[in-house]
Design a protein around this motif. Structure first.
Motif: not given
Length: 230
Positions: A35, A95, A98, A101-102, A138
């Protein structure tokens, strides 16, 4: 009936969870670095990814427990010694996370229970140990996915306070925001360190054991769903 209206919740495993991920995320670090590669339009060799992964693992509190937190800037400055990206460490950290987090899934009952507790006059806080180098910002993004309006002054993470559980410092901070004694706080969490944290602070420990595994960490109450709080 709950012994107090002052409630503090753990996050992962309590209000929400990162689907199909173990407690230690190190096996997924190489995927998360993909990512970073995409976001910064930089191709990393496998050697670089392996180096960055080993650096990040060396900070992982699941492998190397610590009482004090290490800032996201410090962690990802170190990681970037392998990646060599011309960007701020916090940008790289955001970054990187991410990918994880998805995978966030909010438990079905979470929003309803929190809203009902608030309607009944409860004060609600959150305390979470963050994954290695995850920025507090985040974490707040993930918390917002619950769809409940938290008082952010009562939302603490290891990154925002500088201590990891079972250090009770964060409980003391939340108690000051609640304007109550730490002994009046009920802490709801899914791990032994959650129980230890609130017990050290003199409060009431509620263990949520969603899979009903045979375990006892010295908690005052054990539940299998947040609905039992009602």
């Amino acid at each position: 009936m709950l012994p107090s209206k002052y409630l503090v919740f753990d996050f992962g495993g309590t209000l929400a969870d990162y689907e199909n991920l173990p407690m230690a995320w190190a096996d997924y670090y190489p995927t998360a670095f993909e990512y970073v590669s995409r976001d910064f339009n930089i191709t990393f060799s496998q050697t670089v990814i392996s180096q960055a992964t080993e650096i990040l693992k060396s900070y992982n509190a699941r492998f190397y427990p610590r009482k004090t937190e290490i800032s996201d800037t410090t962690v990802f400055e170190s990681v970037n010694s392998a990646l060599k990206i011309p960007a701020a460490p916090k940008q790289i950290a955001q970054s990187f996370y991410k990918f994880f987090q998805e995978k966030l899934v909010v438990y079905e009952e979470t929003k309803y229970v929190l809203q009902e507790l608030k309607q009944r006059g409860c004060k609600i806080g959150v305390l979470s140990d963050l994954p290695t180098g995850m920025p507090h910002e985040s974490f707040l993004e993930d918390l917002a996915k619950i769809g409940f309006e938290f008082d952010l002054s009562c939302v603490k993470s290891s990154m925002s306070v500088g201590f990891r559980k079972p250090e009770p410092n964060s409980i003391f901070e939340i108690a000051r925001k609640f304007d109550c004694s730490p002994s009046q706080i009920c802490f709801i969490g899914d791990e032994e360190k959650d129980v230890q944290t609130i017990k050290t602070a003199g409060g009431y420990a509620i263990l949520i054991n969603r899979k009903n595994h045979p375990q006892n960490f010295g908690e005052d109450l054990c539940i299998s769903s947040l609905k039992e709080l009602l």
